[in-house]
Design a protein around this motif. Sequence first.
Motif, PDB file in Angstrom:
ATOM      1  N   ARG A  84       8.390  71.218 -27.955  1.00 47.31           N
ATOM      2  CA  ARG A  84       7.720  69.926 -27.759  1.00 47.31           C
ATOM      3  C   ARG A  84       6.794  69.968 -26.539  1.00 47.31           C
ATOM      4  NH1 ARG A  84      10.309  65.581 -30.465  1.00 47.31           N
ATOM      5  NH2 ARG A  84      12.261  66.163 -31.481  1.00 47.31           N
ATOM      6  N   GLN A  85       7.235  70.662 -25.496  1.00 51.06           N
ATOM      7  CA  GLN A  85       6.427  70.750 -24.277  1.00 51.06           C
ATOM      8  C   GLN A  85       5.059  71.362 -24.552  1.00 51.06           C
ATOM      9  OE1 GLN A  85       9.810  72.390 -21.574  1.00 51.06           O
ATOM     10  NE2 GLN A  85       8.193  71.751 -20.179  1.00 51.06           N
ATOM     11  N   VAL A  86       5.033  72.505 -25.226  1.00 49.12           N
ATOM     12  CA  VAL A  86       3.745  73.183 -25.416  1.00 49.12           C
ATOM     13  C   VAL A  86       2.817  72.367 -26.308  1.00 49.12           C
ATOM     14  CG1 VAL A  86       4.598  75.515 -24.939  1.00 49.12           C
ATOM     15  CG2 VAL A  86       4.702  74.629 -27.291  1.00 49.12           C
ATOM     16  N   VAL A  87       3.376  71.604 -27.242  1.00 48.82           N
ATOM     17  CA  VAL A  87       2.533  70.729 -28.060  1.00 48.82           C
ATOM     18  C   VAL A  87       1.936  69.629 -27.179  1.00 48.82           C
ATOM     19  CG1 VAL A  87       2.544  69.027 -29.938  1.00 48.82           C
ATOM     20  CG2 VAL A  87       3.705  71.222 -30.231  1.00 48.82           C
ATOM     21  N   GLN A  88       2.731  69.091 -26.260  1.00 50.24           N
ATOM     22  CA  GLN A  88       2.217  68.086 -25.326  1.00 50.24           C
ATOM     23  C   GLN A  88       1.111  68.656 -24.440  1.00 50.24           C
ATOM     24  OE1 GLN A  88       5.709  66.792 -23.225  1.00 50.24           O
ATOM     25  NE2 GLN A  88       6.494  65.576 -24.936  1.00 50.24           N
ATOM     26  N   TYR A  89       1.208  69.956 -24.130  1.00 50.28           N
ATOM     27  CA  TYR A  89       0.205  70.587 -23.272  1.00 50.28           C
ATOM     28  C   TYR A  89      -1.088  70.908 -24.034  1.00 50.28           C
ATOM     29  CZ  TYR A  89       4.095  71.321 -19.991  1.00 50.28           C
ATOM     30  OH  TYR A  89       5.156  71.138 -19.139  1.00 50.28           O
ATOM     31  N   GLY A  90      -1.082  70.698 -25.367  1.00 50.15           N
ATOM     32  CA  GLY A  90      -2.314  70.900 -26.133  1.00 50.15           C
ATOM     33  C   GLY A  90      -2.473  72.254 -26.778  1.00 50.15           C
ATOM     34  N   ILE A  91      -1.369  72.878 -27.174  1.00 44.74           N
ATOM     35  CA  ILE A  91      -1.445  74.242 -27.716  1.00 44.74           C
ATOM     36  C   ILE A  91      -2.010  74.298 -29.136  1.00 44.74           C
ATOM     37  CG2 ILE A  91       0.864  74.315 -28.769  1.00 44.74           C
ATOM     38  CD1 ILE A  91       1.124  77.171 -27.669  1.00 44.74           C
ATOM     39  N   LEU A  92      -1.953  73.189 -29.876  1.00 47.59           N
ATOM     40  CA  LEU A  92      -2.316  73.254 -31.293  1.00 47.59           C
ATOM     41  C   LEU A  92      -3.789  73.581 -31.513  1.00 47.59           C
ATOM     42  CD1 LEU A  92      -0.245  70.281 -32.771  1.00 47.59           C
ATOM     43  CD2 LEU A  92       0.313  72.721 -32.739  1.00 47.59           C
ATOM     44  N   GLU A  93      -4.667  73.072 -30.675  1.00 47.45           N
ATOM     45  CA  GLU A  93      -6.109  73.333 -30.873  1.00 47.45           C
ATOM     46  C   GLU A  93      -6.440  74.820 -30.758  1.00 47.45           C
ATOM     47  OE1 GLU A  93      -9.970  74.419 -30.071  1.00 47.45           O
ATOM     48  OE2 GLU A  93      -8.565  74.277 -28.377  1.00 47.45           O
ATOM     49  N   PRO A  94      -6.044  75.512 -29.671  1.00 48.73           N
ATOM     50  CA  PRO A  94      -6.373  76.937 -29.610  1.00 48.73           C
ATOM     51  C   PRO A  94      -5.669  77.762 -30.679  1.00 48.73           C
ATOM     52  CG  PRO A  94      -4.969  76.323 -27.744  1.00 48.73           C
ATOM     53  CD  PRO A  94      -5.413  75.057 -28.410  1.00 48.73           C
ATOM     54  N   LEU A  95      -4.422  77.412 -31.018  1.00 49.06           N
ATOM     55  CA  LEU A  95      -3.720  78.174 -32.059  1.00 49.06           C
ATOM     56  C   LEU A  95      -4.474  78.086 -33.385  1.00 49.06           C
ATOM     57  CD1 LEU A  95       0.078  77.327 -31.498  1.00 49.06           C
ATOM     58  CD2 LEU A  95      -1.135  79.439 -30.897  1.00 49.06           C
ATOM     59  N   THR A  96      -4.905  76.880 -33.734  1.00 50.94           N
ATOM     60  CA  THR A  96      -5.647  76.709 -34.984  1.00 50.94           C
ATOM     61  C   THR A  96      -6.933  77.524 -34.954  1.00 50.94           C
ATOM     62  OG1 THR A  96      -4.765  74.467 -35.163  1.00 50.94           O
ATOM     63  CG2 THR A  96      -6.664  75.001 -36.535  1.00 50.94           C
ATOM     64  N   ARG A  97      -7.608  77.528 -33.827  1.00 47.99           N
ATOM     65  CA  ARG A  97      -8.861  78.287 -33.692  1.00 47.99           C
ATOM     66  C   ARG A  97      -8.623  79.779 -33.878  1.00 47.99           C
ATOM     67  NH1 ARG A  97     -10.557  79.224 -28.548  1.00 47.99           N
ATOM     68  NH2 ARG A  97      -9.494  77.304 -27.885  1.00 47.99           N
ATOM     69  N   PHE A  98      -7.538  80.292 -33.311  1.00 50.30           N
ATOM     70  CA  PHE A  98      -7.251  81.729 -33.429  1.00 50.30           C
ATOM     71  C   PHE A  98      -6.836  82.102 -34.859  1.00 50.30           C
ATOM     72  CE2 PHE A  98      -5.782  81.334 -28.771  1.00 50.30           C
ATOM     73  CZ  PHE A  98      -7.084  81.484 -28.312  1.00 50.30           C
ATOM     74  N   LEU A  99      -6.132  81.214 -35.532  1.00 48.34           N
ATOM     75  CA  LEU A  99      -5.597  81.531 -36.858  1.00 48.34           C
ATOM     76  C   LEU A  99      -6.678  81.693 -37.906  1.00 48.34           C
ATOM     77  CD1 LEU A  99      -2.414  79.267 -37.089  1.00 48.34           C
ATOM     78  CD2 LEU A  99      -2.480  81.753 -37.023  1.00 48.34           C
TER      79      LEU A  99
END
Length: 405
Positions: A84-99
Amino acid sequence: MHEDNLRYILDIVAESDIEEERWKGVTTLQLLTRSESNRTTLVESGALEVLVGVLKDPENREKSHRYAAVSIYELISGSDTRQRQVVQYGILEPLTRFLVKVEPANELQYWSLMVVHQLTACEGLHAELVRFGLVRTLAEMSRLSFGNANMPKTCLHSLVRLIVNMEDDEDVRWYLTELLDFDIVPLIATYIRSDDLELVYWTIGLMHEYAIKDQFKEMRGLCRSMNVLLAADEMYTSRLVLRTLKFMILEDASFQLQALNAGIGLRLPKCLAFKDDEVKYWALSVAHEFVQHPQWRHQFIESGAFAQVVSIGLSIMSRKPLKTETELLPAKEYISDILVMMWGSEADLDTLLETRGLTEATCVLLQMEKMTSDLSMSRLAVVLADAAKTSGYLDMESTSTNRVH
């Protein structure tokens, strides 16, 4: 891991204007996360937020992104709180970009996918992951990673986790339909024939979601593939294949015949004899649909499947029900229907009477029905009496009547 040193490393990674320094700091953090004993201290020192910052910064080199993803994976594995912490920190945007990179899958894509896989393990994050478009991203990734040894099954496992836990059926239908735009059907058709049992299992898991929403029967060669899967002596795969098959053949005579012509009926004796109650139950439910076809009833007897049904019936009536959490009907109802259809089949009556334990199972079931309702209303009692009169087996009728009363 000394407090001063760790603070210095984290500050370098988060604040240095020199890319080479940031790269060295990320490399050091990745080495530190390898040791499980270091991970709690790293998290408490703010490493997760710093590492997510590395992923979000496009100025960092790809190796920095990759090592940050590896470190995050190590730190959040098995922890809902950290996920939950890393999602709050905004990890989803870069992960989607890399995928969704266009070039062939690389290590950064792999570790980004592994982080997403960890995030999908936290059910509390599913709604946010779906809103962020992860279903679409994972579907696209499944196609882009075709041929990779591990990435497709990780994509499919993550997809299944997200879709299975959606509460609204309309949402599930919408997302399943959207997946079709990514040519998911040909992929599933290929993966289901794989030698990798884990890939096959999660492929069937996704296929099952399509099956229960009645969206998947047109796939060419599907019945043949399911027949091959049932030939393998693998409990979890058999469970899922049979459950999927049940939803696909339910009230669909045409597809039932297609499945029978593929040879699936001949797999049922082994499935019905399985030690696992879930496999037995779903095999029984499939047999219940197949036995409605008169042309299959003789094979049903000759293959030994009917004898297995009778054996399960005696076990259920005398000892305990099958243990299954996902049944559509009590197994006793399926067995009762099967007995009604079989006793009502005049062409197979002589063969039926040679089936060991059949008369006993029928009478026991009639006795149970008498305890809860008027036996004159029992379809089984009526068809049994008709069978006895039609064929002249008056001794059998008398015996049955005596045992019931």
